[in-house]
Every structure is written in structure tokens, then in C-alpha cells.
Design a protein around this motif. Structure first.
Motif, PDB file in Angstrom:
ATOM      1  N   UNK A 154       0.822  -1.214   0.000  1.00 41.04           N
ATOM      2  CA  UNK A 154       0.000   0.000   0.000  1.00 41.04           C
ATOM      3  C   UNK A 154       0.853   1.260   0.000  1.00 41.04           C
ATOM      4  N   UNK A 155       1.995   1.222   0.676  1.00 42.93           N
ATOM      5  CA  UNK A 155       2.848   2.411   0.759  1.00 42.93           C
ATOM      6  C   UNK A 155       3.635   2.656  -0.510  1.00 42.93           C
ATOM      7  N   UNK A 156       3.663   1.654  -1.399  1.00 45.01           N
ATOM      8  CA  UNK A 156       4.432   1.787  -2.637  1.00 45.01           C
ATOM      9  C   UNK A 156       5.884   1.411  -2.473  1.00 45.01           C
ATOM     10  N   UNK A 157       6.313   1.145  -1.241  1.00 42.03           N
ATOM     11  CA  UNK A 157       7.726   0.841  -0.995  1.00 42.03           C
ATOM     12  C   UNK A 157       7.965  -0.659  -0.823  1.00 42.03           C
ATOM     13  N   UNK A 158       6.908  -1.457  -0.846  1.00 43.17           N
ATOM     14  CA  UNK A 158       7.010  -2.903  -0.657  1.00 43.17           C
ATOM     15  C   UNK A 158       7.829  -3.243   0.590  1.00 43.17           C
ATOM     16  N   UNK A 159       7.410  -2.667   1.717  1.00 43.87           N
ATOM     17  CA  UNK A 159       8.098  -2.882   2.978  1.00 43.87           C
ATOM     18  C   UNK A 159       7.805  -4.288   3.500  1.00 43.87           C
ATOM     19  N   UNK A 160       8.862  -5.018   3.882  1.00 43.26           N
ATOM     20  CA  UNK A 160       8.715  -6.398   4.343  1.00 43.26           C
ATOM     21  C   UNK A 160       9.059  -6.509   5.822  1.00 43.26           C
ATOM     22  N   UNK A 161       8.253  -7.287   6.526  1.00 44.14           N
ATOM     23  CA  UNK A 161       8.512  -7.603   7.930  1.00 44.14           C
ATOM     24  C   UNK A 161       8.628  -9.115   8.038  1.00 44.14           C
ATOM     25  N   UNK A 162       9.771  -9.585   8.576  1.00 44.45           N
ATOM     26  CA  UNK A 162      10.043 -11.015   8.603  1.00 44.45           C
ATOM     27  C   UNK A 162       9.970 -11.560  10.024  1.00 44.45           C
ATOM     28  N   UNK A 163       9.575 -12.816  10.124  1.00 43.02           N
ATOM     29  CA  UNK A 163       9.507 -13.535  11.388  1.00 43.02           C
ATOM     30  C   UNK A 163      10.213 -14.869  11.209  1.00 43.02           C
ATOM     31  N   UNK A 164      11.079 -15.213  12.148  1.00 44.42           N
ATOM     32  CA  UNK A 164      11.814 -16.481  12.095  1.00 44.42           C
ATOM     33  C   UNK A 164      11.886 -17.037  13.510  1.00 44.42           C
ATOM     34  N   UNK A 165      11.115 -18.111  13.772  1.00 42.82           N
ATOM     35  CA  UNK A 165      11.065 -18.689  15.111  1.00 42.82           C
ATOM     36  C   UNK A 165      11.167 -20.205  15.024  1.00 42.82           C
ATOM     37  N   UNK A 166      11.715 -20.809  16.065  1.00 41.59           N
ATOM     38  CA  UNK A 166      11.758 -22.264  16.138  1.00 41.59           C
ATOM     39  C   UNK A 166      11.298 -22.716  17.515  1.00 41.59           C
ATOM     40  N   UNK A 167      11.006 -24.005  17.606  1.00 42.05           N
ATOM     41  CA  UNK A 167      10.474 -24.517  18.864  1.00 42.05           C
ATOM     42  C   UNK A 167      10.677 -26.025  18.930  1.00 42.05           C
ATOM     43  N   UNK A 168      10.893 -26.520  20.144  1.00 37.58           N
ATOM     44  CA  UNK A 168      10.916 -27.964  20.389  1.00 37.58           C
ATOM     45  C   UNK A 168       9.829 -28.280  21.414  1.00 37.58           C
ATOM     46  N   UNK A 169       9.009 -29.266  21.107  1.00 39.79           N
ATOM     47  CA  UNK A 169       7.930 -29.679  22.007  1.00 39.79           C
ATOM     48  C   UNK A 169       8.001 -31.181  22.212  1.00 39.79           C
ATOM     49  N   UNK A 170       7.521 -31.637  23.366  1.00 34.92           N
ATOM     50  CA  UNK A 170       7.492 -33.075  23.595  1.00 34.92           C
ATOM     51  C   UNK A 170       6.265 -33.434  24.415  1.00 34.92           C
ATOM     52  N   UNK A 171       5.971 -34.723  24.448  1.00 30.62           N
ATOM     53  CA  UNK A 171       4.918 -35.243  25.309  1.00 30.62           C
ATOM     54  C   UNK A 171       5.305 -36.626  25.815  1.00 30.62           C
TER      55      UNK A 171
END
Length: 714
Positions: free
Chosen positions: A459-476
Motif C-alpha cells: 500500500x505504501x508503494x515501498x514494498x516494505x517487508x517484515x520477517x519472522x523467524x522462530x523455532x520450537x521444540x515440544x514433547x509429550x
């Protein structure tokens, strides 16, 4: 520019195509085929709670399922309706008039994403939520508590897995005609069988349905086509190809009503449950979803097997709608804002599983190794007339004398526009071992996930990008002991995670929100399987919720929030006599915000009743003039819930009665074997009830709905 509606088939044309399709298959099928019918779920089916063949009663965690016979007997028309009698599930959270999504919570935690045949229905977080019609389902499975060890990113309350109808070898075709309240008209077909003397079996499920919506001026229309094909390549290899297509040219409304006049008093009187606060000229929701999938199940030998389950989805949704502003001091004039969304999504998901059995000493191991991948690419355009000054560019509506013809879409002035791409990727690796040691069943598993998301603003014309990078370990880890008398006590611990987007005011990226559950319970199943019950006690804690930063601006967030849900579930099914069965359930749930910076600590989240109970009784008549008749009746009780996050008031409890009567036409003639007629009434006495997000956004529950079905089998 207004989105053009997708081209649809007329009901007659659709029915003809489905009928011709099934006839073509049927002509190739041998009517004298005497092979044993395949199991209902097929070789590629895996239990939701373990991704193995371990029975739910032998799994150390609470699981509920609703099979096809129950869906038919209760006249279920949606996934949300299928969950009405499941303990610890509060369904239809946006009332009876909103049918475009299956919104519910499990053990108090809201879940927007269902699973379909073990794979997630990828949801972009906005309005394009894929919705599977109940006509295509063989069973609905509800897995309670954290499930991230097998499925990755998912809330801690649990998940719903929708099991699709699968091809069968025995030839059968059902055609069902439906009519009823709200000017309902419907036609469906379900045809399956073996193709001549080949190693191919098919299933074709199709449906057309149209009705008036509960809200004034609204309509609902749906077209579904779901063919699938099993190819038994060899005794050890099965390949399944499946398609699911759904077109919703009209999906009712999404607007809410003020609390004053619905759940709260209003000096002008009480609103009608069919009230619509939007405008007929600006109320559109068109959705089209196409899913193409395949499964490959290969048995290396009697001990080891491989399953690949994959699906591609292409979907779009266009919406024109309004939302509520402020209710005027006269308590009848409601300000409104108009908006539109135009959304597209493409996704690909794949789950690869290797399972095997081997013995060490006196223990039998059932090992599962898995790798899955999820990808979603979505484009979202959002436009809003709100100028954030407190005024509205849309004509208000008198909620006690509504005029639904006030908005001219061509003259709307959109003061806010958002246009962005949302891309997400998730890779998961998991391992699980089920140990059978005498009467003991022990399950241990772990999973590592890498989640990435990029949001690019155009929308701004600048093609602004916001990135997310997450990891996780789960167990049961869980254990269950099977006594010889059918009793099986168990205990388990499980973890979950959900990615969290954003950063705090210091620039530190948020970490995933995590959950953990301790559960203990007792299961019982009689030797003849006529009686079973499950009692479970659970304690879930969800951490790292976002709350307001007390030293920052109102828009700054920190991860200090925590919510706890604990309670008891009881579920029992029994044959009281040879012609009477009973299903009962009860849930007690105490859910609180335990840590917060905004005054919510100690409060109960919305949509969480402390008490809920269900009873369903079936009576089968085998003799006399009414032989062939089945009468079923159910009672649903949902306790008080909070009207808003601050718990400023309560939404009253309610009790609803449902009734089902069906007749097996084979009692009239052997030639009508498999055919039936049924009448189902939900909310039989027309009880008025409510659901609320806050005092300005409430919904009326579903009105009385009577539906008649005539099914022919051949």
C-alpha cells in the motif's frame, strides 16, 4: 473494482453431472462382487492422537469422535453443529446467523484452523478460512490438549481433524433430497464402489444447497464436489487421489448486534433474533476453494510402512461488509463503517511418515518418524471507510426499525487501504515411540519446528517487508495401564506452541507462545463394547501472551501474559437396553488470566462457560406398526459466559432441546434397503440465547430449524 462471482452450476446441472458420474462408475462395477468391503477409513487412515492405529481408548489423552451415523441421526449440517455434543468444546461462538466459519474453542482456547484428513486447512488469519462441508465427512475427531508434538503450530486446547469419506469396494449410491425451514432446498449424492474387475475404487460426493439466512435479507448458497479414487497398485501399495471443490456464492452475514437490546436491556425494547445491522446492498461474501491431494501408503513388510499425505489448495474470498460504531444515546441509532476484503491463498502441505514395530526384551515398540512441510502464500486487500475521527461516512441504522437499503457502494469513500502479501513456511521433524509392555501403554514423542513468515506491504508503494523467524521444540510423555476388567487409568504431559509476530520497543523479536498440559484420567470399555466412559482432569498453562508494555506507548507490547485453564471432563456412552442407547457428557472449566499488565489478571476470557452438559438418547423400534423408526432427543446446556474481557457483565446460560425422528424404508419393502426418511429439529422450542465478544458486539444463537431428508439408496 468489485470481484466477479465465480461461475457456478445450476442445481439441476450439478445433480445431473454427479448422477452421470456415479452411473458411469457403476456400469463398470461388478454387481456380483463378493469381496469383503474395505474398512470405512481405508489403509491410509491414521488415528488423530498418535498418527498410528492405536485405539483412542488406549491413548493416554482425551479424545472424542463423532461418527457418520451420529452425524446423520442428528441432522448435522456443519462442523460447528457436529461439535455441539462434544465435552469441553464451546461452538458457534458468533451465533446462529454467522455460518461462514466454524468458530469454537477447546478447553477454553480458540482454534481457527481445522485439519482435514490429517493435514491443516491453511488459514491466512483474515477472512479466507477453508470450510469443509459435513456431507464430505466420515468422522469428526477432537484431540484434547496440546498436539504440537505431531502437528506443529496449534493452540494448547486441542484440535479438530475432519476425516474424509473414502472409496469403498462395495457398490452403493445414496441420493438425498432436503427441505425445511428458511426456505431450505438441497440435493446430495454419495456414490462409491469398485470399478469393474479392477484394482480401482471410487467415491463421488456432491451437494447443492440454498436457503435464507437467519438474518433478514441474507442468503446462503453452497456447491460441493468431492471425488476420490483408490488405486491398489499391489497388495502392499495403495495410492489415493482426492479432490475437494467448494463454491459459496453467498454465505450469509458477519455483522454483530449491540448488547443493549439483545443480551442487555434497552428502553426501546428487545431486538428480534433475525436482526441485521448491515445493508443488503453492501453484504457480499463469495468464497471458492479447490484442494487437490494424494496419499501413498506402502507396506515394506508386516512391520514397516510408509505414508505420504499431500495437498495443494487454491482459494479466494471477496467480502463487502459493515461493522458497528457507537450506539447513540437514544439507544437505537447505531453508527456503522463499511469495508471490503479481497483475498487469495495458495498453499501446499505434505506429511511423510515411516512407522514400524519391533521388540526389545519384553517390550513391543511402535515407532513413528515424520517430516512435514507447510507453505502458505496469501494476498490480502482491505479497504475501510473509517477515518478514525469518531465519525462515519456510512449512514447509521435504526436497530428497532432497520432500513437495509441505505448504502450505495459506488459512492463509498475508503479512507484506509491495506494491500499486502503474507508468506509463511513451516518445517517439522518429529519422532514418537509407543511401548506396549504387558498391560502398559507408554507414549513418548518430540518435535522440532522451524517457522518463517514474511509480510510485504504494497500500500505504501515501498514494498516494505517484515520477517519472522522462530523455532520450537515440544514433547509429550504419557502412560496408560489396561486392567483386565476394562478400566484404564492414565496420565500425560504435553506441550504446544504458536508463533508470535512482532518486536518489543527495544527491537527484540518476540518468541513463540507456548503451552503445557498435565492430564490424568480414567477410561473404561466393557468387553462387549456396549459401555464406555472417560473421565479426565486437565491443567493447561499458556505463556508468552502479548500484553501492553507498562512503560511504553499504548501500542508497545511485551510477552508477560499467561492464561490457565483447568477442569474436569466426563463422557459416557452406553446401551441401556437392546433398543436404547445414551450418550452423556459434562465439563467443568475454570479459566483465568493469571498474568497481565492491562487489568485482566484474574479475569475469565470470553466464550468460556464454567459448566456445560449434554445428553442424547436414541430409541430404536424393531417391532410393531412403528418398526423401523428411530427417535433421538438431545439436551444441551451451556453455562454463563463473560460479556467482555473485563468481565463487566455476564451472558446468561441456556438450555436447548433437539429432536430427531427417522424411518428405515426397508421395513416397507426389501427393495428400499438403505433408504430412509428423517426429520430433525434443532432448538426445538425456539429458545433465545446469545454470544458476546463485548457489549457492542453480540450475536443471537441459532433459531429453531426443522429439516426433512429423504434418502434413496441403490
Amino acid at each position: 473494482m468489485k470481484h466477479q462471482p465465480a461461475r457456478i452450476l445450476s442445481p439441476v446441472a450439478f445433480a445431473i453431472i454427479c448422477a452421470l458420474s456415479s452411473s458411469a462408475f457403476a456400469e463398470q462395477s461388478s454387481r456380483d462382487n463378493t469381496e469383503e468391503q474395505m474398512t470405512v477409513f481405508g489403509k491410509a487412515y491414521r488415528n488423530t492422537a498418535t498418527k498410528t492405529a492405536l485405539a483412542p481408548m488406549d491413548t493416554p489423552q482425551a479424545i472424542s469422535d463423532v461418527d457418520r451415523d451420529t452425524l446423520d441421526l442428528r441432522g448435522v449440517k456443519s462442523v460447528a453443529e457436529a461439535l455441539r455434543y462434544v465435552p469441553a468444546v464451546n461452538t458457534e461462538l458468533r451465533g446462529g446467523a454467522v455460518s461462514r466459519l466454524d468458530l469454537f474453542n477447546i478447553r477454553g482456547f480458540i482454534n481457527y484452523q481445522n485439519f482435514y484428513d490429517g493435514l491443516p486447512l491453511m488459514f491466512n488469519g483474515w477472512n479466507l478460512q477453508p470450510q469443509i462441508d459435513s456431507i464430505a465427512l466420515e468422522q469428526v475427531e477432537v484431540f484434547k490438549g496440546p498436539t504440537s508434538v505431531l502437528y506443529g503450530n496449534i493452540p494448547p486446547g486441542g484440535m479438530v481433524n475432519l476425516i474424509a469419506k473414502s472409496p469403498q469396494q462395495e457398490q452403493s449410491t445414496d441420493v438425498t433430497v432436503t427441505g425445511g425451514d428458511f426456505n431450505r432446498k438441497g440435493l446430495s449424492i454419495d456414490s462409491t464402489g469398485q470399478i469393474a474387475d479392477t484394482n480401482l475404487s471410487y467415491r463421488v460426493v456432491g451437494m447443492v444447497r440454498k436457503k435464507d439466512g437467519q438474518a433478514d435479507t441474507s442468503e446462503e448458497e453452497r456447491y460441493v464436489l468431492a471425488p476420490s479414487l483408490d488405486w491398489q497398485v499391489s497388495d502392499k501399495t495403495l495410492i489415493n487421489f482426492n479432490i475437494y471443490y467448494q463454491n459459496d456464492p453467498s454465505a450469509g452475514i458477519y455483522t454483530s448486534v449491540p448488547g443493549a437490546g439483545s443480551v442487555l436491556s434497552n428502553p426501546n425494547g428487545q431486538l428480534d433474533s433475525s436482526i441485521f445491522t448491515g445493508d443488503e446492498n453492501w453484504n457480499t461474501y463469495e468464497r471458492e476453494v479447490l484442494m487437490l491431494g494424494y496419499k501413498i501408503n506402502h507396506e515394506f513388510n508386516n512391520s514397516w510402512a510408509f505414508l505420504m499425505n499431500a495437498r495443494y489448495m487454491d482459494a479466494d474470498a471477496y467480502q463487502e461488509n459493515t461493522y458497528n460504531g457507537v450506539l447513540d444515546a437514544d439507544m437505537r441509532t447505531l453508527a456503522r463503517h463499511a469495508y471490503l476484503t479481497d483475498e487469495t491463498s495458495q498453499s501446499f502441505v505434505i506429511d511423510n511418515q515411516i512407522s514400524g514395530r519391533f521388540n526389545t526384551a519384553s517390550a513391543e515398540h511402535n515407532v513413528l518418524l515424520g517430516f512435514d512441510y507447510q507453505q502458505l502464500d496469501s494476498r490480502i486487500i482491505y479497504k475501510d471507510t473509517n477515518d478514525w475521527s469518531g465519525t462515519s461516512s456510512v449512514a447509521p441504522i435504526d436497530i428497532f426499525a432497520p432500513n437495509h437499503q441505505q448504502i450505495d457502494g459506488s459512492s463509498l469513500n475508503f479512507n484506509y487501504t491495506s494491500d499486502f502479501d503474507l508468506e509463511s513456511r513451516q518445517v517439522g521433524i518429529y519422532v514418537q515411540d509407543q511401548l506396549l509392555l504387558g498391560n502398559w501403554v507408554v507414549i513418548a514423542g518430540g518435535r522440532y519446528d522451524q517457522y518463517e513468515q514474511t509480510s510485504t506491504d504494497h500500500a505504501s508503494g515501498a514494498d516494505t517487508a517484515v520477517a519472522l523467524d522462530q523455532d520450537n521444540f515440544a514433547f509429550r510423555l504419557g502412560g496408560l495401564y489396561n486392567f483386565d476388567n476394562g478400566l484404564a487409568p492414565y496420565v500425560s504431559y504435553a506441550q504446544s506452541f504458536e508463533p508470535v509476530v512482532g518486536k518489543d520497543r527495544h527491537g527484540n523479536a518476540f518468541v513463540p507462545s507456548t503451552g503445557e498440559q498435565w492430564e490424568a484420567g480414567l477410561k473404561y470399555e466393557s468387553a462387549d463394547m456396549s459401555k464406555k466412559f472417560v473421565v479426565s482432569l486437565f491443567n493447561i498453562t499458556k505463556q508468552n501472551d502479548l500484553t501492553r508494555d507498562p512503560t511504553g506507548t499504548p501500542y508497545d507490547k511485551v510477552q508477560t501474559g499467561e492464561t490457565q485453564s483447568r477442569g474436569v471432563e466426563v463422557e459416557a456412552n452406553t446401551m441401556l437396553t437392546d433398543n436404547m442407547d445414551l450418550a452423556v457428557s459434562y465439563t467443568y472449566m475454570d479459566m483465568k488470566v493469571t498474568e497481565d499488565n492491562t487489568g485482566l489478571e484474574g479475569k475469565t476470557p470470553i466464550w468460556v462457560p464454567k459448566h456445560a452438559a449434554n445428553v442424547w438418547l436414541n430409541y430404536y423400534l424393531y417391532n410393531g406398526m412403528a418398526a423401523g423408526t428411530t427417535v433421538g432427543t438431545g439436551i444441551r446446556y451451556v453455562g454463563e459466559t463473560q460479556i467482555d474481557a473485563l468481565n463487566s457483565d455476564q451472558v446468561p446460560d441456556y438450555t436447548l432441546v433437539d429432536l430427531s425422528v427417522s424411518y428405515d424404508l426397508s421395513y416397507l419393502s426389501d427393495s428400499l434397503d438403505g433408504s430412509s426418511i428423517s426429520v430433525v429439529a434443532s432448538n426445538l422450542f425456539g429458545t433465545e440465547y446469545y454470544s458476546c465478544y463485548d457489549t457492542n458486539n453480540c450475536w443471537f444463537g441459532a433459531e429453531r430449524d426443522i429439516t426433512a431428508n429423504v434418502k434413496f439408496n441403490f
